[in-house]
Design an enzyme around this catalytic site. Structure first.
Site, PDB file in Angstrom:
ATOM      1  N   LYS A 112       5.868-103.636 -40.606  1.00  0.00           N
ATOM      2  CA  LYS A 112       7.375-103.723 -40.076  1.00  0.00           C
ATOM      3  C   LYS A 112       7.447-104.451 -38.769  1.00  0.00           C
ATOM      4  O   LYS A 112       8.425-105.195 -38.766  1.00  0.00           O
ATOM      5  CB  LYS A 112       7.923-102.332 -39.705  1.00  0.00           C
ATOM      6  CG  LYS A 112       6.919-101.568 -38.906  1.00  0.00           C
ATOM      7  CD  LYS A 112       6.108-100.329 -39.818  1.00  0.00           C
ATOM      8  CE  LYS A 112       4.817 -99.936 -38.893  1.00  0.00           C
ATOM      9  NZ  LYS A 112       4.393 -98.787 -39.408  1.00  0.00           N
TER      10      LYS A 112
ATOM     11  N   ILE B 247       9.845 -92.725 -48.981  1.00  0.00           N
ATOM     12  CA  ILE B 247      11.213 -92.566 -49.160  1.00  0.00           C
ATOM     13  C   ILE B 247      11.728 -93.832 -49.650  1.00  0.00           C
ATOM     14  O   ILE B 247      11.339 -94.804 -49.206  1.00  0.00           O
ATOM     15  CB  ILE B 247      12.033 -92.325 -47.998  1.00  0.00           C
ATOM     16  CG1 ILE B 247      11.634 -91.256 -47.025  1.00  0.00           C
ATOM     17  CG2 ILE B 247      13.504 -92.346 -48.396  1.00  0.00           C
ATOM     18  CD1 ILE B 247      12.447 -90.816 -45.800  1.00  0.00           C
TER      19      ILE B 247
ATOM     20  N   LYS C 139      11.399-100.942 -37.718  1.00  0.00           N
ATOM     21  CA  LYS C 139      12.295-100.399 -38.984  1.00  0.00           C
ATOM     22  C   LYS C 139      13.804-100.833 -38.877  1.00  0.00           C
ATOM     23  O   LYS C 139      14.156-100.912 -39.748  1.00  0.00           O
ATOM     24  CB  LYS C 139      11.677 -99.058 -39.065  1.00  0.00           C
ATOM     25  CG  LYS C 139      10.299 -98.890 -39.301  1.00  0.00           C
ATOM     26  CD  LYS C 139       9.731 -97.371 -39.156  1.00  0.00           C
ATOM     27  CE  LYS C 139       8.262 -97.331 -39.367  1.00  0.00           C
ATOM     28  NZ  LYS C 139       7.781 -95.983 -39.009  1.00  0.00           N
TER      29      LYS C 139
HETATM   30  N1  HSE Z   1       3.237 -94.743 -36.906  1.00  0.00           N
HETATM   31  C1  HSE Z   1       4.252 -94.595 -37.963  1.00  0.00           C
HETATM   32  C2  HSE Z   1       5.080 -93.168 -37.842  1.00  0.00           C
HETATM   33  C3  HSE Z   1       3.655 -94.850 -39.336  1.00  0.00           C
HETATM   34  O1  HSE Z   1       4.565 -92.512 -37.076  1.00  0.00           O
HETATM   35  O2  HSE Z   1       6.013 -93.227 -38.502  1.00  0.00           O
HETATM   36  C4  HSE Z   1       4.602 -95.280 -40.406  1.00  0.00           C
HETATM   37  O3  HSE Z   1       5.162 -96.482 -40.149  1.00  0.00           O
END
Ligand code: HSE
Length: 429
Positions: free
Chosen positions: A103, A134, A203
């Site tokens: 990401k 998901i 994200k």
């Molecule tokens: N470190 C990320 C989280 C892992 O805790 O969501 C998944 O991207």
């Protein structure tokens, strides 16, 4: 046969390998695709892994995966910007299709990479980059293609959601909950990415590209973390009928985008308020569908491996002439960011004030000066050295007015220390 090469045999790499081996026949039955891992690279070739790797498959050199003639799809699972960026570019130059869970890389360099891939007539799959297991990317690209999307509300980081859940439901300390999340393998290599909102902002940039068809730079996402959340605010939030979550919010109005990741209050009646533990969820409002909700495990070996596998199978199908997915906008469209000036939301404010007549009227006087109207007030708890907490919920106010009012209130002689303000996101139910 479609040959897969994996670069990075860590948590997600192992999950991907396991699924492709264990479910080789199942995947073939379901999709008609014969998919095999033919090469894996990791700088640590000796580390014990609970998978039995096929003879001669493992190498320490990523280049061997990229250049292997039997590899059709290169899966990049090392994370970080470099050398992942270099490997993906090399793979694309070699006309390999690429799957990545990275990401940070897509948020920072998505424009360049998608442009390069389009030029070389290959694809980059990134289902695993947002919300682990998901199937969200597919849902936005494919399922919601007949919609204009103007609102995304996400709980996109499992680690911070786990920490806030433990603090809220079990009264656990921030530090202990973070330690647990790290032990369970959810946290990033650098956990500040999780707790400071950076991972969720990466994200959110990816989701905005797909949902709003434009590119938002990381520096344009207002980003804040959960490290300063005080348990007393979790408690007050509960009394007012809210939960505190690390919320990623993207809104588009009149071609202007607002993107933020920060702790915010969400009403307990909103389904997002009950997304707990390491679970992620994304609430997307399409103009034709209305609200839609996606929920599942946002991190972990097999959930994220499952997302990688879904990209691989999809690609295997399209490499053989299956119909393409709606395209990913590679180069940024010019859309402006909306500043806090134009963004109206209600706020929660907490002050530590002297318990004496007239204090509340001073505070409300300052709020009125900045055009902020109050929706409710509570004063609770016992006096500590003559001071008590005062909690106010406001009606919609701009961020700038809120900041100015807060600074002015903090300068009042009857107020001790720095006040707290938290946005309230009603969540467009
Ligand atoms: N470190 C990320 C989280 C892992 O805790 O969501 C998944 O991207």
């Amino acid at each position: 046969m479609i040959g897969v090469g994996i670069i990075g045999l860590g948590t997600v790499g192992i999950g991907t390998y396991k699924i492709l081996e264990q479910y080789h026949s199942l995947i073939k039955d379901k999709s008609g695709q014969d998919i095999r891992v033919v090469k894996c690279a990791d700088i640590d070739t000796k580390r014990p892994r609970d998978i039995s790797l096929k003879q001669g498959i493992m190498t320490a050199e990523a280049r061997e995966v990229i250049e292997c003639k039997d590899v059709d799809i290169v899966v990049e699972l090392i994370g970080g910007i470099e050398p992942a960026n270099e490997y993906i570019r090399m793979a694309i130059q070699n006309k390999k299709w690429v799957v990545t869970a990275n990401k940070a890389l897509l948020a920072e360099k998505g424009d360049e990479l998608f442009t390069l891939a389009a030029k070389q007539n290959v694809e980059i799959g990134f289902e695993a980059s947002v919300c682990g297991g998901i199937p969200l990317i597919k849902a936005i690209r494919d399922g919601l293609v007949g919609n204009r999307i103007n609102y995304i509300l996400g709980i996109l980081n499992g680690t911070s959601n786990y920490i806030l859940t433990k603090m809220t439901l079990e009264g656990m300390s921030f530090e202990k909950a973070l330690e647990e999340a790290q032990r369970l393998g959810f946290a990033e290599a650098d956990p500040t990415f999780d707790v400071e909102g950076i991972d969720a902002a990466h994200k959110l940039c990816i989701l905005i590209r797909l949902a709003f068809q434009c590119h938002v730079k990381m520096r344009d996402v207002v980003t804040g973390g959960i490290t300063k959340i005080d348990p007393i605010d979790i408690e007050f939030a509960r009394e007012f009928g809210y939960r505190i979550k690390l919320l990623a919010v993207a809104k588009e109005e009149n071609e202007k985008i607002e993107a933020r990741v920060e702790p915010a209050m969400i009403p307990v009646v909103h389904p997002m308020s009950n997304v707990d533990g390491v679970y992620n969820a994304v609430y997307i409002v399409g103009d034709k569908t209305g609200p839609t909700l996606y929920y599942g495990k946002g991190a972990g070996s097999e959930p994220t491996g499952s997302a990688v596998v879904s990209d691989i199978v999809d690609m295997a199908y399209r490499m053989r002439g299956g119909s393409p997915l709606p395209k990913i906008p590679s180069v940024s469209k010019a859309k402006k960011m909306r500043s806090g000036e134009k963004s109206f939301v209600p706020y929660y404010m907490r002050f530590t004030a002297k318990d004496r007549p007239g204090v509340l009227s001073k505070v409300s006087g300052v709020l009125a000066e900045y055009n902020i109207s109050i929706s409710s007030v509570i004063q609770k708890g016992r006096k500590e050295n003559g001071y008590v907490p005062i909690v106010i919920l406001t009606h919609e106010a701009t961020e700038q007015n809120l900041k100015n009012a807060k600074a002015a209130i903090d300068r009042l002689a009857v107020i001790k220390g720095e006040s707290v303000s938290i946005r309230i996101e009603e969540g467009r139910l």
